[in-house]
Design a protein around this motif. Structure first.
Motif, PDB file in Angstrom:
ATOM      1  N   VAL A  69     -27.970 -14.048   2.449  1.00 19.64           N
ATOM      2  CA  VAL A  69     -27.654 -12.738   1.626  1.00 19.64           C
ATOM      3  C   VAL A  69     -28.368 -11.433   2.480  1.00 19.64           C
ATOM      4  N   ALA A  70     -29.447 -11.608   2.762  1.00 17.03           N
ATOM      5  CA  ALA A  70     -30.349 -10.325   3.297  1.00 17.03           C
ATOM      6  C   ALA A  70     -29.451 -10.010   4.511  1.00 17.03           C
ATOM      7  N   VAL A  71     -28.922 -10.928   5.524  1.00 16.95           N
ATOM      8  CA  VAL A  71     -28.314 -10.780   6.761  1.00 16.95           C
ATOM      9  C   VAL A  71     -27.110 -10.164   6.439  1.00 16.95           C
ATOM     10  N   LEU A  72     -26.271 -10.800   5.473  1.00 12.71           N
ATOM     11  CA  LEU A  72     -25.015 -10.319   5.111  1.00 12.71           C
ATOM     12  C   LEU A  72     -24.854  -8.732   4.715  1.00 12.71           C
ATOM     13  N   SER A  73     -25.923  -8.590   3.968  1.00 15.10           N
ATOM     14  CA  SER A  73     -25.939  -7.182   3.438  1.00 15.10           C
ATOM     15  C   SER A  73     -26.312  -6.225   4.470  1.00 15.10           C
ATOM     16  N   GLY A  74     -26.965  -6.615   5.524  1.00 15.82           N
ATOM     17  CA  GLY A  74     -27.240  -5.600   6.470  1.00 15.82           C
ATOM     18  C   GLY A  74     -25.979  -5.679   7.539  1.00 15.82           C
ATOM     19  N   ALA A  75     -25.432  -6.647   7.396  1.00 17.86           N
ATOM     20  CA  ALA A  75     -24.348  -6.865   8.702  1.00 17.86           C
ATOM     21  C   ALA A  75     -23.053  -6.158   7.992  1.00 17.86           C
ATOM     22  N   ILE A  76     -23.040  -6.193   6.591  1.00 19.97           N
ATOM     23  CA  ILE A  76     -21.715  -5.551   6.303  1.00 19.97           C
ATOM     24  C   ILE A  76     -21.706  -4.268   5.537  1.00 19.97           C
ATOM     25  N   GLY A  77     -22.974  -4.204   4.878  1.00 22.48           N
ATOM     26  CA  GLY A  77     -23.331  -2.805   4.457  1.00 22.48           C
ATOM     27  C   GLY A  77     -24.212  -1.667   4.843  1.00 22.48           C
ATOM     28  N   GLY A  78     -24.827  -2.236   6.128  1.00 17.87           N
ATOM     29  CA  GLY A  78     -25.710  -1.359   7.040  1.00 17.87           C
ATOM     30  C   GLY A  78     -27.003  -1.062   6.412  1.00 17.87           C
ATOM     31  N   SER A  81     -27.868  -0.744   2.638  1.00 17.87           N
ATOM     32  CA  SER A  81     -27.545  -1.959   1.669  1.00 17.87           C
ATOM     33  C   SER A  81     -28.801  -2.827   2.125  1.00 17.87           C
ATOM     34  N   ALA A  82     -29.240  -3.023   3.408  1.00 19.28           N
ATOM     35  CA  ALA A  82     -30.009  -3.967   3.713  1.00 19.28           C
ATOM     36  C   ALA A  82     -31.397  -3.743   3.109  1.00 19.28           C
ATOM     37  N   ALA A  83     -31.804  -2.515   2.960  1.00 16.80           N
ATOM     38  CA  ALA A  83     -33.246  -2.088   2.434  1.00 16.80           C
ATOM     39  C   ALA A  83     -33.148  -2.429   0.941  1.00 16.80           C
ATOM     40  N   ILE A  84     -32.172  -2.066   0.379  1.00 14.78           N
ATOM     41  CA  ILE A  84     -32.096  -2.221  -1.096  1.00 14.78           C
ATOM     42  C   ILE A  84     -32.173  -3.736  -1.539  1.00 14.78           C
ATOM     43  N   SER A  85     -31.280  -4.560  -0.758  1.00 17.49           N
ATOM     44  CA  SER A  85     -31.191  -5.873  -1.294  1.00 17.49           C
ATOM     45  C   SER A  85     -32.393  -6.585  -0.673  1.00 17.49           C
ATOM     46  N   ALA A  86     -32.757  -6.357   0.415  1.00 16.43           N
ATOM     47  CA  ALA A  86     -34.154  -7.142   0.798  1.00 16.43           C
ATOM     48  C   ALA A  86     -35.530  -6.660  -0.017  1.00 16.43           C
ATOM     49  N   ILE A  87     -35.587  -5.340  -0.260  1.00 13.93           N
ATOM     50  CA  ILE A  87     -36.730  -5.015  -1.224  1.00 13.93           C
ATOM     51  C   ILE A  87     -36.590  -5.700  -2.486  1.00 13.93           C
ATOM     52  N   ALA A  88     -35.246  -5.749  -3.167  1.00 13.05           N
ATOM     53  CA  ALA A  88     -35.380  -6.470  -4.480  1.00 13.05           C
ATOM     54  C   ALA A  88     -35.628  -8.036  -4.360  1.00 13.05           C
ATOM     55  N   ALA A 110     -37.742  -9.753   7.656  1.00 14.93           N
ATOM     56  CA  ALA A 110     -37.228  -9.851   9.158  1.00 14.93           C
ATOM     57  C   ALA A 110     -35.698 -10.092   9.507  1.00 14.93           C
ATOM     58  N   ALA A 111     -35.035 -10.736   8.314  1.00 14.45           N
ATOM     59  CA  ALA A 111     -33.777 -10.909   8.475  1.00 14.45           C
ATOM     60  C   ALA A 111     -32.893  -9.975   8.310  1.00 14.45           C
ATOM     61  N   ALA A 112     -33.315  -9.034   7.193  1.00 13.53           N
ATOM     62  CA  ALA A 112     -32.785  -7.697   6.744  1.00 13.53           C
ATOM     63  C   ALA A 112     -32.941  -6.557   8.160  1.00 13.53           C
ATOM     64  N   ILE A 113     -33.859  -6.629   8.751  1.00 11.00           N
ATOM     65  CA  ILE A 113     -34.371  -5.571  10.026  1.00 11.00           C
ATOM     66  C   ILE A 113     -33.650  -6.257  11.111  1.00 11.00           C
TER      67      ILE A 113
END
Lengths: 593, 127
Positions: A69-78, A81-88, A110-113
């Motif tokens: 989910v963290a990877v997809l958030s960054g991959a799709i939303g940039g 999106s990655a920061a918000i979902s990763a922090i949550a 790390a996945a989000a970054i």
């Protein structure tokens, strides 16, 4: 079983997230901040749900696709999106506590970054257009390599736990990103393709509707009836009729055209269906609110994707062009008539005077008369040349090609030229090295060429100069060369020689007359008869013009003596009158005897 | 020996005069001329020329109309007609021939060659 159900549940949540992403994504595409926030919130909720539904696939090890989910958030939303979902998700993991809390948080981060780094690289390199290859990279790097590294570095757990964890988490996350990311990308691509297809159609329709004339697609059904699959808005401009009329009742076009033109359309369609050739013809249309409209109809046949024969074509309004053409013809006709009428009198009167048939006159008068005659001749030639050029350019100069022996024509042209020559003692010699050689030519036009070249040669010959006309056969070509001993053509002028109204201009050349059209007419005529014209020149030594025509075989024909025939004609007319003195004479009957 | 009778019809008096002199050169033709199609028809009926040279552009009754009138009268229907005109574009020449003219002599004509041109046109039509 429970774990499989839980996995399916987790997957379903992600699918719902994916659909949300697509739904919002289309509306927020290109907006890094707003799009990022929406994506981030969706993926944060998704992450929370999947984390609370972790599955115990291996006893003692609970796993869930949180990193996916963290990877997809960054991959799709940039990045946003990655920061918000990763922090949550990291906060949630912290709240769970336990031995792997730090490691879990680090792995999410790390996945989000890593996904954002890949996103940045891809966006810079390829633009905002994710592909399946991109998703594969996103699945492979963060979910496997980074993930493994983080766990290895940060894990305080015994190696056994670590190995069991990695053996579960890595493939699940890899597969989850691959499958779900692939789903998102293919759905996005499908929607984009659909959208760009609609956009493209709108573009094409706008172009077609704004193109001059009416564009159409035409076909014949199995019964041979006309159909219009497409007609552009141009129908309103051309016919003053809505395009729907053609689409609904295609036969309507036959009502618009004249009967003959409608028949013509049927014929060209039948012929083109067989030959698969492009067709084109002109037609007239009686416009309801304008005067007569000239139309040009043309189309190109092709086989469409359903193996049907269709014609793509256009109908254009050529009324202005037609009117201009007509005006030009009328102008040329009028000019030719208006100029030639006074010229006929001037030139005729001067010729008669100069011929001496109207009585002798003093030498001083004769000289002035010669000047006037020469200049009226020049004016006459100018009018003729201008009309000739117009005829050649409009393609209306008649050419009657026949196989003719060239030597006799050349001799005639030399003789005719000798009659017009002034007192300069220039000698013309004819060297016939190919007696009887024939070309496929129009004798009158050929005569025009030779006369023109001879008059040029005479014009530039020194007094007592020599002009050599030579006929020879070279490699299947009849070559006529006309050489003079004139001053030659300067290099600077050579490329202009066959151009219209170009004359080599020097102090004494202006007095030599000419219209500057002669050589360009010669060239046009020679080329119309499949020949070539060229020249060789040397300063202060002379110029040779070379004309070549392909040699043709000729059946020998006895020479015609028009004078002889004229005499016998007159005798026959007289005889007819004597025989039938009481009746009015009938020259036509006499002629036909 | 009877001379070939030539009737020259042209509304331009200058050209008519020059043509009359030119056709008279060599003393081969007997020449009469008139200024319009209206005069030409009755003159042709009475004088019975062997050939009529017609200008095309004439006021009121032009060359083609004169030709039609000559053709429709019994006495003149067979007289060969040659147009003498400055209007010599391809389609114009074709239209004269289609009307039934024997040939066309372009203006400006060469006075010294006019007699020969008339003879050649007559001869070429008999070939």
């Amino acid at each position: 079983m429970d774990s499989i159900i839980a996995m399916v549940e987790g997957g379903s949540v992600i699918v719902v997230a994916v659909l949300c992403c697509i739904f919002f994504g289309e509306r927020l595409r290109g907006s890094l901040w707003l799009g990022g926030v929406v994506y981030g919130v969706v993926f944060a909720i998704t992450g929370a749900i999947v984390m609370s539904n972790s599955v115990e696939l291996i006893p003692g090890i609970r796993t869930d696709p949180r990193n996916a989910v963290a990877v997809l958030s960054g991959a799709i939303g940039g990045p946003v999106s990655a920061a918000i979902s990763a922090i949550a998700m990291m906060a949630l993991r912290w709240s769970y506590g336990g031995m792997g809390a730090v490691a879990g948080m680090v792995s999410i981060g790390a996945a989000a970054i890593s996904s954002v780094v890949l996103w940045a690289w891809w966006t810079r390199w390829r633009g905002l257009q994710p592909s399946k290859m991109y998703i594969f990279y996103q699945a492979a790097f963060p979910a496997a390599a980074v993930h493994a590294l983080v766990i290895f570095m940060m894990s305080q757990a015994p190696p056994e736990i670590f190995i069991r964890s990695i053996s579960m988490a890595t493939p699940t996350n890899f597969l989850a990103v691959l499958l779900l990311g692939g789903l998102i990308v293919s759905e996005q691509q499908r929607r984009w393709a659909m959208k760009s297809n609609i956009e493209m159609q709108a573009h094409l329709a706008a172009i077609a509707n704004n193109a001059p004339g009416m564009l159409f697609q035409m076909m014949l059904d199995e019964k041979g009836r006309l159909l219009f699959p497409y007609v552009s808005e141009g129908s309103r401009r051309i016919f003053g009729i809505r395009r729907q009329r053609f689409l609904q009742t295609p036969d309507f076009i036959y009502e618009l055209l004249d009967e003959a033109d409608g028949q013509r359309l049927k014929e060209v369609l039948t012929a083109s269906a067989e030959s698969r050739n492009r067709w084109s013809f002109e037609a007239v249309y009686h416009h309801p609110t304008r005067e007569l409209v000239w139309l040009q109809l043309s189309a190109e046949p092709r086989i469409d994707s359903q193996q049907r024969l269709v014609w793509d074509g256009s109908i254009s309004d050529i009324t202005t062009q037609k009117r201009n053409e007509q005006m030009k013809n009328e102008f040329v006709a009028t000019v030719s008539h208006e100029l030639r009428t006074p010229l006929t009198s001037i030139h005729g009167a001067l010729s008669l005077l100069a011929s001496g048939t109207q009585g002798e006159m003093p030498q001083s008068v004769r000289r002035l008369l010669t000047l006037a005659l020469q200049n009226s001749e020049r004016l006459k030639n100018l009018v003729n040349d201008i009309l000739d050029i117009e005829k050649i350019e409009s393609g209306s100069m008649p050419f009657e090609l026949e196989p003719v022996q060239l030597d006799s024509l050349i001799e005639q042209a030399i003789d005719a030229n000798a009659n017009y020559r002034s007192s300069d003692e220039v000698t013309i010699t004819f060297r016939n090295d190919a007696p009887g050689v024939a070309g496929l030519i129009d004798p009158d036009r050929f005569n025009q060429i030779i006369a023109n070249l001879l008059s040029n040669a005479l014009k530039f010959s020194p007094p007592d100069g020599l002009i050599i006309v030579r006929l020879e056969e070279v490699d299947g070509l009849a070559r006529i060369s006309i050489s003079d001993e004139g001053p030659g053509i300067p290099v600077s002028f050579q490329h202009l020689l066959f151009e219209k109204f170009e004359q080599f201009d020097s102090a004494n050349n202006r007095t030599k007359g000419g219209t500057g059209l002669g050589l360009s007419i010669c060239k046009a005529i020679v080329e119309r008869m499949d020949g070539t014209i060229d020249f060789v020149t040397e300063m202060d030594a002379g110029t040779t013009f070379i004309v070549e025509f392909p040699v043709v075989e000729i059946a020998s024909e006895p020479a015609r003596d028009t004078d002889q025939l004229a005499k016998s004609l007159r005798q026959r007319l007289i005889d007819a009158k004597e025989e039938d003195a009481l009746e009015p004479s009938r020259p036509r009957e006499a002629l036909s005897r | 020996m009877d001379k070939l009778r030539v009737l020259y019809v042209d509304d331009e008096p200058d050209i008519r005069e020059i043509a009359t002199i030119s056709l008279g050169l060599g003393d081969e033709f007997a020449v009469k001329s008139c200024a319009s199609g209206e005069e030409a028809v009755p003159l042709a009926k009475t004088w019975q020329p062997d050939v009529i040279l017609l200008d095309v552009m004439m006021p009121v009754v032009d060359g083609p109309e004169t030709l039609r009138r000559l053709r429709s009268a019994d006495e003149t229907s067979d007289i060969p007609i040659i147009f003498v005109t400055a209007r010599t574009q391809k389609q114009e020449i074709e239209s004269y021939i289609a009307l039934g003219a024997l040939g066309v002599i372009p203006k400006p004509f060469m006075p010294m060659e006019l007699v020969q041109q008339v003879k050649e046109t007559l001869v070429s039509a008999t070939r």
